[in-house]
Scaffold this active site. Sequence first.
Site, PDB file in Angstrom:
ATOM      1  N   ARG A 112       1.059  -1.235  -0.073  1.00 39.29           N
ATOM      2  CA  ARG A 112       0.036   0.065   0.027  1.00 39.29           C
ATOM      3  C   ARG A 112       0.635   1.431  -0.077  1.00 39.29           C
ATOM      4  NH1 ARG A 112      -4.958  -0.030   3.857  1.00 39.29           N
ATOM      5  NH2 ARG A 112      -3.849  -1.690   4.336  1.00 39.29           N
TER       6      ARG A 112
ATOM      7  N   ASP B 255       3.363 -24.499   3.337  1.00 39.47           N
ATOM      8  CA  ASP B 255       3.475 -24.856   5.063  1.00 39.47           C
ATOM      9  C   ASP B 255       4.982 -25.112   5.160  1.00 39.47           C
ATOM     10  OD1 ASP B 255       4.265 -26.562   7.057  1.00 39.47           O
ATOM     11  OD2 ASP B 255       2.054 -27.050   7.419  1.00 39.47           O
ATOM     12  N   HIS B 256       5.691 -24.177   5.692  1.00 38.32           N
ATOM     13  CA  HIS B 256       7.159 -24.058   5.353  1.00 38.32           C
ATOM     14  C   HIS B 256       8.035 -25.218   5.862  1.00 38.32           C
ATOM     15  CE1 HIS B 256       7.112 -22.454   9.420  1.00 38.32           C
ATOM     16  NE2 HIS B 256       8.526 -22.482   9.543  1.00 38.32           N
TER      17      HIS B 256
ATOM     18  N   LYS C 198      11.582 -28.017   4.873  1.00 38.53           N
ATOM     19  CA  LYS C 198      12.685 -28.093   5.388  1.00 38.53           C
ATOM     20  C   LYS C 198      13.636 -29.356   5.202  1.00 38.53           C
ATOM     21  CE  LYS C 198      11.123 -25.975   9.781  1.00 38.53           C
ATOM     22  NZ  LYS C 198      11.928 -25.017  10.185  1.00 38.53           N
TER      23      LYS C 198
ATOM     24  N   GLU D 260       9.982 -24.669  21.023  1.00 38.90           N
ATOM     25  CA  GLU D 260      10.489 -23.561  21.115  1.00 38.90           C
ATOM     26  C   GLU D 260      10.818 -22.673  22.435  1.00 38.90           C
ATOM     27  OE1 GLU D 260       8.571 -21.422  17.262  1.00 38.90           O
ATOM     28  OE2 GLU D 260       6.846 -22.169  18.159  1.00 38.90           O
TER      29      GLU D 260
ATOM     30  N   ASP E   9      -2.222 -23.088  15.450  1.00 40.97           N
ATOM     31  CA  ASP E   9      -0.933 -22.375  14.833  1.00 40.97           C
ATOM     32  C   ASP E   9       0.095 -23.668  14.403  1.00 40.97           C
ATOM     33  OD1 ASP E   9       0.837 -20.194  14.603  1.00 40.97           O
ATOM     34  OD2 ASP E   9       2.029 -21.013  16.024  1.00 40.97           O
TER      35      ASP E   9
ATOM     36  N   HIS F 132       1.844 -27.842  10.730  1.00 43.88           N
ATOM     37  CA  HIS F 132       3.118 -28.367  10.687  1.00 43.88           C
ATOM     38  C   HIS F 132       3.180 -29.654  11.263  1.00 43.88           C
ATOM     39  CE1 HIS F 132       3.966 -24.424   9.454  1.00 43.88           C
ATOM     40  NE2 HIS F 132       4.202 -23.710  10.702  1.00 43.88           N
TER      41      HIS F 132
HETATM   42  C1  BG6 Z   1       4.994 -20.644  12.356  1.00 49.51           C
HETATM   43  C2  BG6 Z   1       4.104 -20.410  13.718  1.00 49.51           C
HETATM   44  O1  BG6 Z   1       4.360 -21.299  11.483  1.00 49.51           O
HETATM   45  O2  BG6 Z   1       5.949 -21.538  12.800  1.00 49.51           O
HETATM   46  C3  BG6 Z   1       5.037 -20.006  14.634  1.00 49.51           C
HETATM   47  O3  BG6 Z   1       3.126 -19.424  13.174  1.00 49.51           O
HETATM   48  C4  BG6 Z   1       6.177 -20.703  14.921  1.00 49.51           C
HETATM   49  O4  BG6 Z   1       4.291 -19.636  16.000  1.00 49.51           O
HETATM   50  C5  BG6 Z   1       7.060 -21.260  13.640  1.00 49.51           C
HETATM   51  O5  BG6 Z   1       7.070 -20.032  15.676  1.00 49.51           O
HETATM   52  C6  BG6 Z   1       8.185 -22.128  13.799  1.00 49.51           C
HETATM   53  O6  BG6 Z   1       8.725 -22.144  12.469  1.00 49.51           O
HETATM   54  P1  BG6 Z   1      10.164 -22.675  12.814  1.00 49.51           P
HETATM   55  O7  BG6 Z   1      10.626 -22.813  11.414  1.00 49.51           O
HETATM   56  O8  BG6 Z   1      10.942 -21.690  13.498  1.00 49.51           O
HETATM   57  O9  BG6 Z   1      10.341 -23.905  13.473  1.00 49.51           O
END
Ligand code: BG6
Length: 484
Positions: A51, A177-178, A182, A216, A235, A240
């Site tokens: 924006r 979904d990252h 990995k 974490e 989340d 994940h």
């Molecule tokens: C994200 C979540 O999708 O993944 C976060 O929203 C989380 O809450 C994160 O911290 C963890 O990703 P990674 O790659 O650091 O394990």
Amino acid sequence: MVSRVIPVDPFDLVIFGATGDLSTGKILPGLYRRDADGQLPDAARIVGAARSPMDDEGFRTLVRAAIHAAIPEGRRDAEAVERFLTRLAYVAVDATGEGGWPELAAKMRPDVVQAYYFSVGPGLFGALAERLHAHGMNTEGCRIVVEKPFGHDLASARALNATLAAHFDEHQIYRIDHYLGKETVQNLMAVRFANMLFEPLWNAQYVDHIQITVAETVGVAGRGGYYDKSGAMRDMVQNHMMQLLCLIAMEPPYAFEPDAVRDEKLKVIRALDPVRPADIVRGQYRGANGKTGYHEDVEDPASRTESFIALKAHVSSWRWKGTAFYLRTGKRLRARTSEIAITFKDPPHSIFGEQEGHRANVLVIRLQPNEGIKLKVTIKEPGPGGMRLIEVPLDMSFAEALGPSAQEIPDAYERLIMDVIRGNQTLFMRGDEVEAAWAWTDPIIAAWEARGDRPQPYDPGSSGPEDALMLLHRDGRRWREIRP
Ligand code: BG6
């Protein structure tokens, strides 16, 4: 020893939300690294769209700072950074209005791959999809990339899928979904399906139980607004951890191809039993030692959202009937560590006598940090002291096996964006997968909401609430320690 870099086809990648955290923290630094590695062809271009009014130069200055913040000096090449910046352009676009759209459309080249990354909240997905359509940008071969959260429950995920489907075909939609990007997560498939060693034992007859831990150390400060409406279940577990479970539990796909892999994952999600309330433990971290607690981080002293969850799941299939899958994830825990541990059953009879005890083989797939694979085996203790058994690890740490190049393993986002350009959806979630995952998650959440359950407080730096330990003790098992 990191794999060869094969340049992708020329592309125009538009990043909506280009000035936001995900774009500046992950997407743009990741694209710079791919460029520095030689993976972007000369004709690759990236158009930032957001924006705020800004010209190309202003955007380049912002991205230069973002690369400096994300990548330590020793790993940056000043010349490569400047070359990368010449690929960038910027268009101020009003996602819900008409401003900027004709200018953006005019920038797109018809003869290259066109991709649109929706790095914005899901509330804007519909508006963006509509405008791309209205301005003739949803061409046959173009792709859109969308981020989680993909919905808040089954109904909202269905609505989002329908919104996107109004203008794009499923083969054009890349739901990120990252975790699937990995390195070790993909290695899980290689370990299972490129070796003969494990697959014959990969079932309820030989596997005692499976633990998936994503721990974490960070809290939720800074993103409390989003997190408090989600909690650990929405989340982390719905996406994940569900993906990790799928990769462990799925049948071998007929090929490493998008729909072959996704069909098998979908079958796992559909085979998940409902989880009994007694098999779920929710927790919320307290404040301690000058660090804020969850309630302060989300600025709501009455919040009942969980920052920790542990649960026992079962997959009702011939392969897994009776095997417990224990899932555990939380914030502000003892260490940042993600791993999958597969504990095999004891041998049926010990020829060494009972006093030698039970020493199960455990295969540990370590996702982060210190990616690697470890197999715990039992051997004889060396020396003349008789037949005494000890456990030793067969340890394949990637850092040791691959040397310094292991440090250059691309970040999940880098790999996934390159897959978008290549047109490979294998590591992206299909719409029906996301919906099936919500269909499993929804009743679990509805049940604790109906009961008005409160999460149990746990100390920061711990392994979560006491009851999470009990979840396994009850079954005569123990969690693996959470350690760095
Ligand atoms: C994200 C979540 O999708 O993944 C976060 O929203 C989380 O809450 C994160 O911290 C963890 O990703 P990674 O790659 O650091 O394990």
